[in-house]
Design a protein around this motif. Structure first.
Motif, PDB file in Angstrom:
ATOM      1  N   ALA A 111       0.837  -1.196   0.000  1.00 23.21           N
ATOM      2  CA  ALA A 111       0.000   0.000   0.000  1.00 23.21           C
ATOM      3  C   ALA A 111       0.870   1.243   0.000  1.00 23.21           C
ATOM      4  CB  ALA A 111      -0.907  -0.001   1.226  1.00 23.21           C
ATOM      5  N   THR A 112       0.438   2.231  -0.755  1.00 22.99           N
ATOM      6  CA  THR A 112       1.130   3.517  -0.750  1.00 22.99           C
ATOM      7  C   THR A 112       0.110   4.614  -0.469  1.00 22.99           C
ATOM      8  OG1 THR A 112       0.867   3.870  -3.128  1.00 22.99           O
ATOM      9  CG2 THR A 112       2.873   2.747  -2.409  1.00 22.99           C
ATOM     10  N   GLY A 113       0.611   5.720   0.029  1.00 27.18           N
ATOM     11  CA  GLY A 113      -0.243   6.861   0.322  1.00 27.18           C
ATOM     12  C   GLY A 113       0.472   8.151   0.000  1.00 27.18           C
ATOM     13  N   GLN A 114      -0.302   9.214   0.011  1.00 25.37           N
ATOM     14  CA  GLN A 114       0.233  10.535  -0.296  1.00 25.37           C
ATOM     15  C   GLN A 114       0.970  10.530  -1.632  1.00 25.37           C
ATOM     16  OE1 GLN A 114      -0.389  13.308   1.786  1.00 25.37           O
ATOM     17  NE2 GLN A 114      -1.806  11.812   2.623  1.00 25.37           N
ATOM     18  N   LYS A 115       0.261  10.005  -2.648  1.00 21.78           N
ATOM     19  CA  LYS A 115       0.769   9.941  -4.022  1.00 21.78           C
ATOM     20  C   LYS A 115       2.107   9.195  -4.114  1.00 21.78           C
ATOM     21  CE  LYS A 115      -1.775  13.959  -5.541  1.00 21.78           C
ATOM     22  NZ  LYS A 115      -3.040  13.341  -5.469  1.00 21.78           N
ATOM     23  N   GLY A 116       2.202   8.084  -3.369  1.00 21.50           N
ATOM     24  CA  GLY A 116       3.380   7.236  -3.421  1.00 21.50           C
ATOM     25  C   GLY A 116       4.501   7.655  -2.498  1.00 21.50           C
ATOM     26  N   GLN A 117       4.302   8.716  -1.732  1.00 21.91           N
ATOM     27  CA  GLN A 117       5.344   9.219  -0.839  1.00 21.91           C
ATOM     28  C   GLN A 117       5.650   8.235   0.290  1.00 21.91           C
ATOM     29  OE1 GLN A 117       4.426  13.112   0.660  1.00 21.91           O
ATOM     30  NE2 GLN A 117       6.319  13.275   1.823  1.00 21.91           N
ATOM     31  N   TYR A 118       4.618   7.518   0.767  1.00 18.33           N
ATOM     32  CA  TYR A 118       4.781   6.549   1.840  1.00 18.33           C
ATOM     33  C   TYR A 118       4.335   5.177   1.353  1.00 18.33           C
ATOM     34  CZ  TYR A 118       4.917  10.836   4.576  1.00 18.33           C
ATOM     35  OH  TYR A 118       5.229  12.075   5.052  1.00 18.33           O
ATOM     36  N   ALA A 119       5.010   4.139   1.839  1.00 18.05           N
ATOM     37  CA  ALA A 119       4.644   2.775   1.430  1.00 18.05           C
ATOM     38  C   ALA A 119       4.702   1.855   2.638  1.00 18.05           C
ATOM     39  CB  ALA A 119       5.577   2.270   0.346  1.00 18.05           C
ATOM     40  N   LYS A 120       3.885   0.817   2.580  1.00 15.72           N
ATOM     41  CA  LYS A 120       3.878  -0.177   3.646  1.00 15.72           C
ATOM     42  C   LYS A 120       3.502  -1.519   3.033  1.00 15.72           C
ATOM     43  CE  LYS A 120       2.922  -0.223   8.403  1.00 15.72           C
ATOM     44  NZ  LYS A 120       2.383   0.515   9.506  1.00 15.72           N
ATOM     45  N   ASP A 121       4.198  -2.574   3.449  1.00 20.68           N
ATOM     46  CA  ASP A 121       3.898  -3.937   3.046  1.00 20.68           C
ATOM     47  C   ASP A 121       3.470  -4.705   4.292  1.00 20.68           C
ATOM     48  OD1 ASP A 121       4.720  -3.788   0.255  1.00 20.68           O
ATOM     49  OD2 ASP A 121       6.750  -3.568   1.025  1.00 20.68           O
ATOM     50  N   PHE A 122       2.444  -5.541   4.148  1.00 21.54           N
ATOM     51  CA  PHE A 122       1.985  -6.315   5.291  1.00 21.54           C
ATOM     52  C   PHE A 122       1.236  -7.553   4.820  1.00 21.54           C
ATOM     53  CE2 PHE A 122      -1.092  -3.008   4.359  1.00 21.54           C
ATOM     54  CZ  PHE A 122      -2.304  -3.658   4.341  1.00 21.54           C
ATOM     55  N   ALA A 123       1.151  -8.527   5.719  1.00 15.53           N
ATOM     56  CA  ALA A 123       0.405  -9.754   5.443  1.00 15.53           C
ATOM     57  C   ALA A 123      -1.052  -9.514   5.822  1.00 15.53           C
ATOM     58  CB  ALA A 123       0.982 -10.908   6.257  1.00 15.53           C
ATOM     59  N   LEU A 124      -1.941 -10.179   5.099  1.00 21.40           N
ATOM     60  CA  LEU A 124      -3.371 -10.052   5.354  1.00 21.40           C
ATOM     61  C   LEU A 124      -3.993 -11.440   5.319  1.00 21.40           C
ATOM     62  CD1 LEU A 124      -5.772  -8.015   5.656  1.00 21.40           C
ATOM     63  CD2 LEU A 124      -6.041  -8.216   3.184  1.00 21.40           C
ATOM     64  N   GLY A 130     -17.529 -12.981   8.226  1.00 18.19           N
ATOM     65  CA  GLY A 130     -17.049 -11.807   8.947  1.00 18.19           C
ATOM     66  C   GLY A 130     -16.227 -10.888   8.062  1.00 18.19           C
ATOM     67  N   GLN A 131     -15.604  -9.919   8.715  1.00 19.41           N
ATOM     68  CA  GLN A 131     -14.822  -8.928   7.986  1.00 19.41           C
ATOM     69  C   GLN A 131     -13.465  -8.747   8.649  1.00 19.41           C
ATOM     70  OE1 GLN A 131     -15.787  -4.544   8.043  1.00 19.41           O
ATOM     71  NE2 GLN A 131     -16.247  -4.952   5.886  1.00 19.41           N
ATOM     72  N   THR A 132     -12.418  -8.782   7.839  1.00 16.58           N
ATOM     73  CA  THR A 132     -11.072  -8.501   8.306  1.00 16.58           C
ATOM     74  C   THR A 132     -10.847  -7.007   8.151  1.00 16.58           C
ATOM     75  OG1 THR A 132     -10.296 -10.675   7.612  1.00 16.58           O
ATOM     76  CG2 THR A 132      -8.622  -8.969   7.927  1.00 16.58           C
ATOM     77  N   ARG A 133     -10.622  -6.331   9.280  1.00 17.28           N
ATOM     78  CA  ARG A 133     -10.395  -4.883   9.262  1.00 17.28           C
ATOM     79  C   ARG A 133      -8.968  -4.595   9.706  1.00 17.28           C
ATOM     80  NH1 ARG A 133     -15.332  -2.124  12.416  1.00 17.28           N
ATOM     81  NH2 ARG A 133     -14.067  -0.299  11.978  1.00 17.28           N
ATOM     82  N   LYS A 134      -8.315  -3.736   8.956  1.00 14.29           N
ATOM     83  CA  LYS A 134      -6.950  -3.374   9.291  1.00 14.29           C
ATOM     84  C   LYS A 134      -6.760  -1.879   9.064  1.00 14.29           C
ATOM     85  CE  LYS A 134      -2.183  -4.736   8.650  1.00 14.29           C
ATOM     86  NZ  LYS A 134      -1.836  -4.933  10.043  1.00 14.29           N
ATOM     87  N   THR A 135      -6.166  -1.228  10.052  1.00 15.16           N
ATOM     88  CA  THR A 135      -5.810   0.185   9.905  1.00 15.16           C
ATOM     89  C   THR A 135      -4.354   0.264   9.517  1.00 15.16           C
ATOM     90  OG1 THR A 135      -7.447   0.856  11.549  1.00 15.16           O
ATOM     91  CG2 THR A 135      -5.682   2.419  11.074  1.00 15.16           C
ATOM     92  N   ILE A 136      -4.083   0.959   8.440  1.00 16.33           N
ATOM     93  CA  ILE A 136      -2.720   1.126   7.952  1.00 16.33           C
ATOM     94  C   ILE A 136      -2.323   2.564   8.240  1.00 16.33           C
ATOM     95  CG2 ILE A 136      -1.205   1.082   5.935  1.00 16.33           C
ATOM     96  CD1 ILE A 136      -4.463  -0.774   5.798  1.00 16.33           C
TER      97      ILE A 136
END
Length: 139
Positions: A111-124, A130-136
Motif C-alpha cells: 500500500a502507498t499513500g500521499q501519491k506514493g510518498q509513503y509505502a507499507k507492506d503487510f500480510a493479510l 465476517g470482515q477482516t479490518r486493518k488500519t494502515i
C-alpha cells in the motif's frame, strides 16, 4: 360532455392513478461498488453517510488508511498478491477506506499513500465469514 372528452378524461385519471402507486426510481446513492479484474471493491469513508453505509459490512476486507496522528488519509493505492506472489487486486482510491471482496486466504499487501510518498507492506489473513479490518498508518 362529448364522448371524446369523457374518453380523454378517463385516460388522464388513469395516468394520475397509475403514477400515484408507482415507487420512485432513483439511482444508487453513495459510493459506487467498482470492479478491478473481476474483484469487487469500493473506495469509501469520506463523510458520515459513507462510513455508515450498510453495504460495507458485506465486504470481507476493509483497509482503513490513517496518518500517524489518526487522521484519515485519502488517495491510497493498494496491490494485493496471493501466496504465490500473483497480483489478484490493484486499485487507487480517493477515500481512506478500501473495501475488497476477497475469498478467504493469505495475502500480501503493498500500500502507498500521499501519491506514493509513503509505502507499507503487510500480510493479510482473510477468514471465511465476517470482515477482516486493518488500519494502515502511514507517517
Amino acid at each position: 360532455m362529448s364522448t371524446r372528452l369523457h374518453h380523454l378524461a378517463g385516460i388522464a385519471a388513469a395516468l394520475v392513478l397509475a403514477t400515484s402507486f408507482a415507487a420512485p426510481v432513483r439511482a444508487q446513492e453513495g459510493d459506487p461498488i467498482l470492479d478491478a479484474g473481476g474483484v469487487k471493491y469500493a473506495c469509501a469513508g469520506v463523510g458520515k453517510a459513507s462510513r455508515n453505509d450498510p453495504r460495507w459490512s458485506a465486504f470481507p476486507v476493509r483497509l482503513e488508511f490513517a496518518a500517524a496522528n489518526g487522521d484519515f488519509l485519502g488517495d491510497p493505492a493498494v496491490t494485493v498478491t496471493d501466496g504465490s506472489g500473483k497480483p489478484v487486486f490493484t486499485a487507487q482510491c480517493n477515500g481512506p477506506w478500501v473495501l475488497i471482496e476477497l475469498p478467504a486466504g493469505s495475502y500480501k499487501v503493498h500500500a502507498t499513500g500521499q501519491k506514493g510518498q509513503y509505502a507499507k507492506d503487510f500480510a493479510l489473513a482473510v477468514k471465511a465469514g465476517g470482515q477482516t479490518r486493518k488500519t494502515i498508518r502511514l507517517p
